[in-house]
Design a protein around this motif. Structure first.
Motif, short mmCIF file in Angstrom:
data_model
loop_
_atom_site.label_atom_id
_atom_site.label_comp_id
_atom_site.label_asym_id
_atom_site.label_seq_id
_atom_site.Cartn_x
_atom_site.Cartn_y
_atom_site.Cartn_z
N TRP A 123 0.89 -1.19 -0.06
CA TRP A 123 -0.01 0.07 0.05
C TRP A 123 0.82 1.36 -0.07
O TRP A 123 1.96 1.20 0.51
CB TRP A 123 -0.90 0.08 1.18
CG TRP A 123 -1.79 -0.98 1.38
CD1 TRP A 123 -1.60 -2.19 1.99
CD2 TRP A 123 -2.96 -1.26 0.80
NE1 TRP A 123 -2.90 -3.15 1.75
CE2 TRP A 123 -3.84 -2.30 1.08
CE3 TRP A 123 -3.79 -0.23 -0.05
CZ2 TRP A 123 -4.93 -2.62 0.69
CZ3 TRP A 123 -5.08 -0.70 -0.55
CH2 TRP A 123 -5.57 -2.06 -0.19
N ASN B 192 -3.40 0.35 -3.80
CA ASN B 192 -2.79 -0.98 -3.78
C ASN B 192 -1.84 -1.07 -5.22
O ASN B 192 -2.37 -1.17 -6.20
CB ASN B 192 -4.16 -1.88 -3.92
CG ASN B 192 -3.87 -3.10 -4.11
OD1 ASN B 192 -2.81 -3.60 -3.84
ND2 ASN B 192 -4.96 -3.85 -4.38
N GLU C 68 -0.23 -3.97 -5.23
CA GLU C 68 -0.13 -5.27 -5.58
C GLU C 68 -1.17 -5.71 -6.61
O GLU C 68 -1.45 -5.04 -7.38
CB GLU C 68 -0.81 -5.97 -4.10
CG GLU C 68 -0.03 -5.96 -2.75
CD GLU C 68 1.45 -6.67 -3.09
OE1 GLU C 68 1.66 -7.69 -3.26
OE2 GLU C 68 2.48 -5.88 -2.68
N THR D 101 -6.92 -7.84 -5.78
CA THR D 101 -7.74 -6.85 -5.26
C THR D 101 -7.64 -7.00 -3.64
O THR D 101 -7.79 -8.16 -3.40
CB THR D 101 -9.46 -7.07 -5.48
OG1 THR D 101 -9.40 -6.81 -7.00
CG2 THR D 101 -10.36 -6.16 -4.69
N ARG D 102 -7.55 -6.03 -2.89
CA ARG D 102 -7.52 -6.50 -1.37
C ARG D 102 -8.08 -5.38 -0.38
O ARG D 102 -8.59 -4.34 -1.03
CB ARG D 102 -5.76 -6.16 -1.11
CG ARG D 102 -5.11 -6.85 -1.80
CD ARG D 102 -3.46 -6.79 -1.57
NE ARG D 102 -3.01 -5.67 -1.20
CZ ARG D 102 -2.08 -5.18 -0.67
NH1 ARG D 102 -1.46 -6.27 0.18
NH2 ARG D 102 -1.66 -3.97 -0.55
N SER E 283 -0.36 -0.73 7.85
CA SER E 283 -1.52 -1.55 7.28
C SER E 283 -1.75 -2.84 7.95
O SER E 283 -0.61 -3.19 8.42
CB SER E 283 -1.53 -1.79 5.70
OG SER E 283 -0.34 -2.48 5.23
#
Length: 170
Positions: free
Chosen positions: A88, A109, A111, A114-115, A170
C-alpha cells in the motif's frame, strides 16, 4: 388559594445518542467491522519451498575437509519508506479538525490482486514528535487503484498540517 406547582427535580439527562463520544465509538466500531468483513490481506504467505533442491557441495577428492566458500557480504538493508507498507502507498493527506478529527488520504494498492486493509496513519510534527494517529479501512481495492480513505482520530491534531509528516501502517 393558589395552585401548587409540582416540585422540580434535576434537569433530564441527555440521551446517549446525543453525546459526541457515542458517535465516535460508533464510527470506530463501523470501521473495525468493515475491515474484519472485508478480509484484510490476500492470504499469501512466503516460505521456503522444502522441495527446492539446495546447492550441493563439490566432492573432495583429496581426502581433506574442503573449506566452505566465504559468505557474500550482506546487502545494505533497504530504506523503509514511511509512506509504504505491505504493498500500500500513501499519497495525498488532508487533515480536518473540529468536532471529529479526521484525515482524508489517497492510498494505492500496488499489489496484483484486489485487497482490503485496516490502516493507521501516524502524524508527526516538524521536529518528528508524535502529533496523533488516525485509523480507517478500505475494502475491495483493485490492483493498481487508488482509494480515498477517511481515517478518524480521537486526538487533537494540533499544529500546521503543512508541516506534518506521515507514516502508514496496514
Amino acid at each position: 388559594m393558589a395552585p401548587q406547582m409540582p416540585p422540580q427535580g434535576p434537569p433530564p439527562k441527555k440521551s446517549i445518542y446525543k453525546r459526541v463520544w457515542f458517535w465516535l465509538l460508533a464510527g470506530l466500531a463501523v470501521i473495525i467491522i468493515a475491515a474484519a468483513a472485508g478480509g484484510g490481506g490476500d492470504g499469501e504467505t512466503s516460505a521456503a519451498d522444502p522441495t527446492t533442491p539446495t546447492a550441493e557441495q563439490p566432492a573432495d577428492s583429496g581426502g581433506s575437509a574442503a573449506e566452505p566458500p566465504a559468505p557474500a557480504p550482506a546487502p545494505a538493508p533497504p530504506q523503509d519508506d514511511p509512506l509504504e507498507d505491505d504493498g500500500w502507498v500513501l499519497g495525498e493527506v488532508q487533515v480536518e479538525t473540529g468536532l471529529v478529527n479526521s484525515l482524508t488520504a489517497r492510498i494505492t494498492n500496488n499489489e496484483s490482486s484486489t485487497r482490503s486493509a485496516f490502516f493507521t496513519i501516524t502524524v508527526l510534527g516538524p521536529d518528528g514528535s508524535l502529533v496523533g494517529s488516525a485509523v480507517g479501512a478500505a475494502n475491495d481495492v483493485e490492483a493498481g487503484v487508488t482509494a480515498t480513505v477517511t481515517l478518524l482520530s480521537s486526538e487533537d491534531l494540533e499544529g500546521d498540517p503543512a508541516t506534518f509528516t506521515y507514516e502508514l501502517q496496514s
